[in-house]
Design a protein around this motif. Structure first.
Motif, mmCIF file in Angstrom:
data_model
loop_
_atom_site.group_PDB
_atom_site.id
_atom_site.type_symbol
_atom_site.label_atom_id
_atom_site.label_comp_id
_atom_site.label_asym_id
_atom_site.label_seq_id
_atom_site.Cartn_x
_atom_site.Cartn_y
_atom_site.Cartn_z
ATOM 1 N N UNK A 465 -10.007 47.561 34.939
ATOM 2 C CA UNK A 465 -11.276 48.004 35.965
ATOM 3 C C UNK A 465 -12.236 47.235 34.586
ATOM 4 N N UNK A 466 -11.701 47.008 33.381
ATOM 5 C CA UNK A 466 -12.575 45.998 32.578
ATOM 6 C C UNK A 466 -12.608 44.819 31.940
ATOM 7 N N UNK A 467 -11.096 44.428 32.357
ATOM 8 C CA UNK A 467 -10.983 43.153 31.723
ATOM 9 C C UNK A 467 -10.215 42.842 32.618
ATOM 10 N N UNK A 468 -9.973 42.782 33.679
ATOM 11 C CA UNK A 468 -9.056 41.943 34.714
ATOM 12 C C UNK A 468 -10.177 41.850 35.790
ATOM 13 N N UNK A 469 -11.429 43.326 35.577
ATOM 14 C CA UNK A 469 -12.780 42.061 36.498
ATOM 15 C C UNK A 469 -13.687 41.792 36.185
ATOM 16 N N UNK A 470 -13.439 42.773 35.071
ATOM 17 C CA UNK A 470 -15.359 42.250 34.212
ATOM 18 C C UNK A 470 -15.349 40.256 33.937
ATOM 19 N N UNK A 471 -14.635 39.575 33.036
ATOM 20 C CA UNK A 471 -14.846 38.631 32.852
ATOM 21 C C UNK A 471 -14.740 37.694 34.328
ATOM 22 N N UNK A 472 -13.795 38.359 35.885
ATOM 23 C CA UNK A 472 -13.490 37.499 36.151
ATOM 24 C C UNK A 472 -14.927 37.219 37.341
ATOM 25 N N UNK A 473 -14.761 38.970 37.924
ATOM 26 C CA UNK A 473 -16.599 39.209 38.507
ATOM 27 C C UNK A 473 -17.850 37.918 37.738
ATOM 28 N N UNK A 474 -18.147 38.326 36.587
ATOM 29 C CA UNK A 474 -19.093 37.685 36.176
ATOM 30 C C UNK A 474 -18.896 36.223 36.578
ATOM 31 N N UNK A 492 -25.040 31.565 35.050
ATOM 32 C CA UNK A 492 -23.955 32.509 34.391
ATOM 33 C C UNK A 492 -25.225 34.164 34.078
ATOM 34 N N UNK A 493 -26.359 33.417 33.877
ATOM 35 C CA UNK A 493 -27.019 34.513 33.020
ATOM 36 C C UNK A 493 -27.332 35.643 33.866
ATOM 37 N N UNK A 494 -27.438 34.933 35.258
ATOM 38 C CA UNK A 494 -27.834 35.940 36.486
ATOM 39 C C UNK A 494 -26.447 36.920 37.211
ATOM 40 N N UNK A 495 -25.590 36.214 36.586
ATOM 41 C CA UNK A 495 -24.122 36.903 36.783
ATOM 42 C C UNK A 495 -23.754 37.816 35.701
ATOM 43 N N UNK A 496 -24.463 37.745 35.107
ATOM 44 C CA UNK A 496 -24.195 38.460 33.888
ATOM 45 C C UNK A 496 -24.937 40.190 33.567
#
Length: 538
Positions: A465-474, A492-496
């Protein structure tokens, strides 16, 4: 305990062992350093991101995939058999071998000449790093009394932030120093560019560190809770069995042998495949969802196998509502913290006229100091809160959410680079306060022989949930916003900022875990005995 440490004594005897004390603190220090190396090797990719993208011609989504999914799937999948191995073998030896392997893979990343080659080496890093934390959680649980469990694991978890911070600073410094010394890669030693030299420089010391880890004493398994744990007669057999259960296609033979349902397995594979196909259609990112789909399917197979082979462990983990909800709540926090941790440095480089060395130094220092203070205080107060209420540790999750959101939003929207550096330190006091809570909670809900597997289960869910999805989804959101005409920094700012909405789920799962934890922990031994487990207490 393993025969290496028996010295001819009865392998099933329960020797005396002092809990806490100087040697336990020494072991904790060494394991913290191991975790520092773990996250130096993992997080250095963040500060090298802009140069890797320029050199290899890849997108934000590709880098989120490389940092997140490529690493995470193999890290979490291999974590299960290695955790089971840690529950029956010498834990210090497993950590030492894993450290040597992932350090070698990090160093080899310095010779990558393409995105696919770099991805292969990152897979190796993920497999090696999977050996460390479940075994470390289990060791520390036997070196310290139960009442200090969250504090100790939190101190161990501080390696995340120390290592992540050092990785940012060293990565930026080495990369820019190398590039200024050898502006023409053709004449540079081995033809290396700055980002490649950085991988090589941080990987080699870990190989030497592995020798130090091997000198640690193996603690008596179960001694901290007075529960006798018998020595397993065939540890290697456990590793081979667990590994076979994780290999697609071949695992069907193992599932059939232990009596698991093959039709159910195929139905699960079909559902996972259909969802992966839909996500590929919606995002156009085939590698991300194929890799994640394979990872989820392998985990599904392992759960089926575990239920058939060790129904007591299965029931203690998956039939505990407190365990399930806790293991969902904290990984949703990790979704944000992994994503923010990776993308903060690239965002500041895009927003401000600054260098990778400056960003690496200040972001790295802030992450290390803020993370060290946050995770240590979170573990300390988590144990204090538990003294007041059986579910008290979970209060740290609420603190993490309500402290992280405003400070991260302020950090990414401020026009001042210095304020951004300061807010990076401040938000880590909250965003880093929780990692000691879920593994200590998991250890409290199972028996000693199941601790490493319970820890690996948490790491698996947290990683998926955290590593596989967090950086990729952002990264994917950033690419999507950029396609509408936003500049790279604004997208990138809006994505975060948008990622913060996942905290709604965090609050729901935390509340459900809070309601179920007291009764599940109080009934732990009775539930185990009812399932047929022989529980001997001394």
């Amino acid at each position: 305990m393993n025969s290496e440490n028996n010295d001819g004594q009865d392998p099933n005897a329960q020797p005396k062992q002092k809990l806490g004390g100087r040697y336990a603190h020494y072991v904790l220090l060494v394991l913290v350093i191991v975790y520092v190396f773990n996250f130096i090797d993992r997080n250095i990719l963040s500060i090298l991101n802009e140069e890797i993208q320029a050199d290899l011609g890849v997108s934000d989504a590709d880098m989120g995939l490389l940092y997140g999914t490529v690493f995470a799937v193999f890290y979490s999948v291999f974590g299960i058999p290695l955790a089971r191995f840690a529950d029956v073998w010498v834990r210090r030896s497993l950590i030492s071998i894993g450290l040597m392997f992932w350090s070698a893979m990090t160093a080899m990343s310095g010779f990558a000449r393409s995105f696919s080659m770099l991805a292969i080496f990152r897979v190796g890093v993920g497999i090696g790093e999977a050996s460390a934390s479940p075994a470390a959680y289990s060791m520390l649980a036997d070196y310290y009394p139960q009442r200090l469990r969250a504090t100790v694991i939190a101190i161990y978890s501080s390696g995340v932030y120390i290592g992540g911070g050092i990785g940012l600073f060293l990565g930026g410094f080495i990369m820019e120093t190398w590039n200024s010394t050898f502006p023409d890669p053709v004449v540079a030693p081995l033809g290396l560019k700055g980002w490649q030299a950085a991988f090589l420089a941080v990987g080699i010391p870990g190989i030497l560190m592995a020798i130090w880890v091997r000198t640690l004493k193996e603690p008596v398994r179960g001694v901290s809770e007075g529960i006798v744990t018998q020595q397993h007669p065939n540890p290697v057999g456990v590793l081979l069995t667990e590994s076979a259960a994780m290999i697609p296609i071949l695992n069907l033979v193992g599932l059939a042998r232990v009596g698991a349902s093959i039709p159910l397995n195929l139905l699960g594979a079909a559902i996972i495949g259909a969802i992966a196909w839909l996500l590929i259609y919606l995002t156009g990112s085939a590698v991300q969802w194929i890799a994640l789909g394979i990872g989820i399917y392998v985990v599904f197979c392992w759960v089926q196998s575990l239920k058939a082979r060790d129904p007591v462990t299965y029931e203690m983990i998956f039939k505990s509502k407190a365990m399930v909800y806790t293991m969902l709540a904290f990984p949703t926090i990790s979704f944000v913290t992994y994503g923010v941790g990776f993308w903060t440095a690239p965002l500041l480089l895009r927003l401000h006229e600054t260098s990778a060395t400056e960003v690496g130094m200040y972001i790295g220092l802030g992450s290390a100091i803020g993370g060290l203070l946050g995770v240590t205080l979170g573990g300390y107060f988590g144990d204090k809160f538990k003294d007041k209420h059986p579910a008290g540790r979970l209060a740290i999750g609420y603190i993490a959410v309500f402290g992280t959101v405003p400070l991260v939003l302020w950090m990414i929207y401020t026009d001042s680079l210095m304020w951004a550096f300061a807010l990076n330190l401040l938000h880590h006091l909250f965003s880093a306060c929780w990692p000691g809570i879920p593994p200590s909670t998991a250890a409290d809900l199972v028996l000693p022989r199941m601790r490493a597997v319970a820890g690996a289960y948490y790491i698996l869910v947290n990683t998926m949930i955290g590593l596989a999805l967090g950086p990729y989804v952002m990264g994917q959101l950033s690419d999507s916003f950029a396609a509408t005409g936003m500049d790279p920094a604004s997208s990138l700012r809006t994505a975060i900022a948008c990622s913060m909405f996942i905290f709604i789920l965090t609050l729901v799962f935390l509340t459900l875990a809070w309601r179920n934890l007291p009764k599940d922990e109080a009934s732990r031994l009775d539930r185990a005995r009812a399932l047929g487990e022989t529980v001997e207490q001394v």
